[in-house]
Design a protein around this motif. Structure first.
Motif, PDB file in Angstrom:
ATOM      1  N   CYS A 178       0.828  -1.208   0.000  1.00 53.58           N
ATOM      2  CA  CYS A 178       0.000   0.000   0.000  1.00 53.58           C
ATOM      3  C   CYS A 178       0.863   1.259   0.000  1.00 53.58           C
ATOM      4  O   CYS A 178       0.574   2.230  -0.713  1.00 53.58           O
ATOM      5  CB  CYS A 178      -0.924   0.012   1.217  1.00 53.58           C
ATOM      6  SG  CYS A 178      -2.210  -1.250   1.194  1.00 53.58           S
ATOM      7  N   TRP A 200      -6.722   1.081  -1.046  1.00 53.22           N
ATOM      8  CA  TRP A 200      -6.310  -0.236  -0.557  1.00 53.22           C
ATOM      9  C   TRP A 200      -6.060  -0.215   0.950  1.00 53.22           C
ATOM     10  O   TRP A 200      -6.448  -1.140   1.652  1.00 53.22           O
ATOM     11  CB  TRP A 200      -5.039  -0.687  -1.271  1.00 53.22           C
ATOM     12  CG  TRP A 200      -5.239  -1.065  -2.713  1.00 53.22           C
ATOM     13  CD1 TRP A 200      -6.401  -1.001  -3.427  1.00 53.22           C
ATOM     14  CD2 TRP A 200      -4.245  -1.554  -3.604  1.00 53.22           C
ATOM     15  NE1 TRP A 200      -6.196  -1.403  -4.718  1.00 53.22           N
ATOM     16  CE2 TRP A 200      -4.878  -1.762  -4.863  1.00 53.22           C
ATOM     17  CE3 TRP A 200      -2.886  -1.833  -3.483  1.00 53.22           C
ATOM     18  CZ2 TRP A 200      -4.182  -2.242  -5.977  1.00 53.22           C
ATOM     19  CZ3 TRP A 200      -2.193  -2.309  -4.594  1.00 53.22           C
ATOM     20  CH2 TRP A 200      -2.831  -2.512  -5.825  1.00 53.22           C
ATOM     21  N   ALA A 245      -3.121  -6.608  -5.435  1.00 56.26           N
ATOM     22  CA  ALA A 245      -4.140  -5.879  -4.675  1.00 56.26           C
ATOM     23  C   ALA A 245      -4.729  -6.749  -3.571  1.00 56.26           C
ATOM     24  O   ALA A 245      -4.968  -6.290  -2.449  1.00 56.26           O
ATOM     25  CB  ALA A 245      -5.247  -5.400  -5.614  1.00 56.26           C
ATOM     26  N   ILE A 249      -4.718  -5.925   0.560  1.00 56.31           N
ATOM     27  CA  ILE A 249      -5.895  -5.676   1.403  1.00 56.31           C
ATOM     28  C   ILE A 249      -6.265  -6.876   2.263  1.00 56.31           C
ATOM     29  O   ILE A 249      -7.118  -6.776   3.149  1.00 56.31           O
ATOM     30  CB  ILE A 249      -7.114  -5.253   0.555  1.00 56.31           C
ATOM     31  CG1 ILE A 249      -7.623  -6.418  -0.307  1.00 56.31           C
ATOM     32  CG2 ILE A 249      -6.786  -4.033  -0.300  1.00 56.31           C
ATOM     33  CD1 ILE A 249      -8.942  -6.136  -1.009  1.00 56.31           C
ATOM     34  N   ALA A 341     -12.328  -3.792  -2.226  1.00 56.20           N
ATOM     35  CA  ALA A 341     -11.627  -2.772  -3.020  1.00 56.20           C
ATOM     36  C   ALA A 341     -11.996  -2.973  -4.484  1.00 56.20           C
ATOM     37  O   ALA A 341     -11.936  -4.092  -4.999  1.00 56.20           O
ATOM     38  CB  ALA A 341     -10.122  -2.885  -2.837  1.00 56.20           C
TER      39      ALA A 341
END
Length: 624
Positions: A178, A200, A245, A249, A341
């Motif tokens: 992030c 995120w 991603a 997260i 997200a």
């Protein structure tokens, strides 16, 4: 466990036996123009001419030529495109009957067929590096789209694919990912421009047992095809971005949401997911880490509103695609009330570049507040249309007059004085005029002038375009696509459309413009979702920059561009030779006159069909 190095070495060995590579553009545009027929013709003709060609990347005995398909190569107007490596020759508008000549001259020998090359005002351009359309670009996200076979995961890995995902899964913590993305300044390429790293991180800190990552591939703007082209041409870059991603997260499941009209994109995304599962890129303990990730491809029903994140979530859940009030934001409570997200295709395809090369390297292109590049679908009245990628902050002048080659007139000839406006961002965007030609195309600069990057549609218009009719077109689209949940969007856009129809058909008065502007601002403020709030943008921006054109429609009952048939009058000037051709063609007998004398149009009888204008060879018929 997946061994990226071993796959790379295997592909390298296979390529070592390849003498020349023939890459056929197989994006939607070129496929529609017959590129698959060209591909099949290469296979058939090679056999007839005794040219050894392989259609699969594998170890061969002896030298061979490799024939493969790619995604969109960008120069859509010139398709079907055939790229020959390593020479870098690019042939345009290739037909089946050209294939044998290409094999004989450019594959068996090393000759260039100049008639198939792009001609730039008399200069023969032998490859992309000589074509102005490509010279002015910085193709980062699109770099692999026109080269790698989108249905071959090994080619993607050979070109550096999944190294960023492996690095993120094994060597980086969720917070580190992030932080890097935030430091890079990557902002959402779907139109809003929200910092990706921040989105995120807001999802990451949620303490829940289940989280989701969603790729928004529901690209619904008229004329936009950036996300579709990335999914068709480099689907593994999207998957890799989603893996990163998901690690950032804390998600173990994701969805790629693609509109069902994008048949080729759906097909290639599904094949890419299947291949990634087979290789161990997706599934449990990917890259030997503790990270698990499952990915699904879901087809949307084609509702424009499903591009809005809460409506998209509702659609995945099997509900009607309608937006929900925020807060709570998806990062707090999204898919099945779990932290979620959502990023668009281009954003996710950019993420591996950030992880591989670092935040500082990513910031070398673009502006301080809008780093990196942006893809645009370039259409309208310009010499060159297609898919482009330029650094954020590139000016409108550079895009229209350099990359696009200039503005064209009704006959297709370049006349830069003919420039009128650019509609940017589709139905949610706004108009840019001559005074904005040196405006940097970035999130903040466009917002200041009442426009937005949007998903990246760029429609260039010349002086023959009616701006009121253009605003009506986008309002018709928005009104049709309104989900109907909130009154201001459902009824407000309908009433705006009716007022625009009154203006273009000659029924409006001065109060109409006042009421139209007032209602547009009310819809902008009071609509529930972002799509409703931005629906009035094309109307408000044209009212702001082309007020005189609206006044001409309302006060003078005249369309300056001559596009609104109810407000157009036809007359015959003294260039008329009295040939009677227009009189003979007129369907209602509205043209009178004797042979070899100037004719006259009865404006009462005239139905304004324009047949007389099309028929006259002496420019004697005037539309005004």
């Amino acid at each position: 466990m997946l061994d990226l190095k071993k796959i790379t070495e295997s592909v390298q060995k296979s390529l070592g036996n390849v003498t020349k590579r023939i890459i056929i553009c197989a994006g939607t545009g070129c496929v529609a123009n017959g590129s698959l027929k060209v591909f099949n013709a290469f296979i058939k003709s090679a056999d007839e001419l005794g040219v050894k060609i392989s259609v699969e990347l594998k170890e061969e005995k002896g030298k061979t030529n490799l024939l493969s398909k790619s995604g969109c190569q960008g120069f859509c107007q010139m398709g079907p495109l055939v790229n020959i490596l390593p020479s870098g020759i690019l042939y345009t508008k290739v037909k089946v009957e050209d294939v044998k000549e290409i094999l004989e001259k450019s594959i068996k020998a090393d000759e260039v067929i100049e008639r198939l090359c792009y001609n730039d005002n008399g200069k023969v351009c032998k490859g992309q590096n000589e074509i102005p359309f490509y010279q002015k670009q910085s193709r980062m996200v699109l770099k692999q789209c026109g080269v790698v076979d989108p249905e071959n995961i090994d080619e993607y890995i050979f070109d550096g694919g999944y190294r960023a995902a492996k690095k993120a899964c094994i060597d980086m913590t969720d917070k580190e990912i992030c932080d890097v993305v935030l430091a890079a300044g990557l902002r959402g390429r779907g139109g809003g421009g929200f910092p990706t790293g921040k989105k995120w991180d807001l999802t990451r800190v949620q303490q829940r047992d289940k989280k989701y990552i969603i790729c928004n591939g529901d690209e619904g703007d008229p004329g936009a095809f950036m996300d579709r082209s990335v999914m068709e041409g480099n689907p593994h870059s999207v998957i890799e971005g989603m893996i990163i991603a998901a690690k950032a997260i804390g998600a173990d499941e994701g969805y790629v949401y693609v509109r069902t009209e994008y048949g080729l994109a759906v097909e290639r995304m599904k094949k890419a997911v299947e291949a990634a599962v087979q290789k161990g890129v997706l599934g449990k303990n990917i890259f030997g880490s503790a990270h698990n990730f499952t990915l699904h491809v879901m087809e949307g029903a084609g509702a424009f509103v499903c591009g809005e994140e809460t409506a998209l979530i509702a659609s995945i859940e099997g509900k009607r695609g309608m937006p929900s009030p925020k807060p709570p934001f998806p990062a707090q409570s999204g898919l099945w009330e779990k932290p979620t997200a959502i990023n668009n295709v281009e954003t996710l395809a950019t993420v591996p570049l950030v992880i591989n090369y670092g935040a500082d390297s990513f910031r070398q292109l673009g502006t301080p507040q809008s780093p990196g590049t942006k893809t645009f679908a370039l259409t309208g009245q310009v010499l060159n249309t297609g898919l482009i990628e330029v650094p954020m902050g590139t000016t409108l002048r550079q895009v229209v007059f350099d990359t696009a080659g200039g503005v064209t007139d009704e006959k297709g000839k370049v006349d830069d004085k003919n420039f009128k406006a650019v509609q940017i961002g589709g139905p949610s965007g706004g108009c840019l005029t001559k005074e904005h030609l040196d405006l940097p195309l970035d999130f903040d600069s466009l917002k200041k002038v009442g426009a937005m990057v949007g998903s990246g549609g760029l429609v260039v218009m010349n002086q023959n375009t009616c701006m009121v009719k253009m605003a009506k077109f986008f309002m018709q689209f928005t009104q049709n696509e309104s989900c109907g949940k909130c009154v201001l969007c459902r009824e407000g856009t309908r009433q705006m459309l009716l007022m625009l129809e009154d203006i273009t058909e000659g029924r409006a008065d001065e109060n109409t413009l006042t009421l139209l502007e007032k209602l547009a601002k009310a819809v902008q403020v009071g609509s529930l979702c972002g799509l409703g709030k931005t629906a009035p943008n094309p109307v408000l921006s044209t009212l702001r920059y082309f007020r005189d054109e609206y006044n001409a429609h309302v006060k003078d009952k005249r369309c300056p561009a001559g596009e609104c048939s109810n407000l157009v009058n036809y007359s015959i000037n003294d260039k008329c030779l009295g040939c009677t051709a227009c009189a003979r063609k007129c369907p209602v007998g509205a043209i009178a006159g004797t042979l070899k004398k100037q004719h006259v149009i009865d404006t009462v009888k005239c139905i304004k069909c324009g047949v007389c204008l099309d028929t006259c060879k002496f420019n004697a018929v005037v539309r005004g």
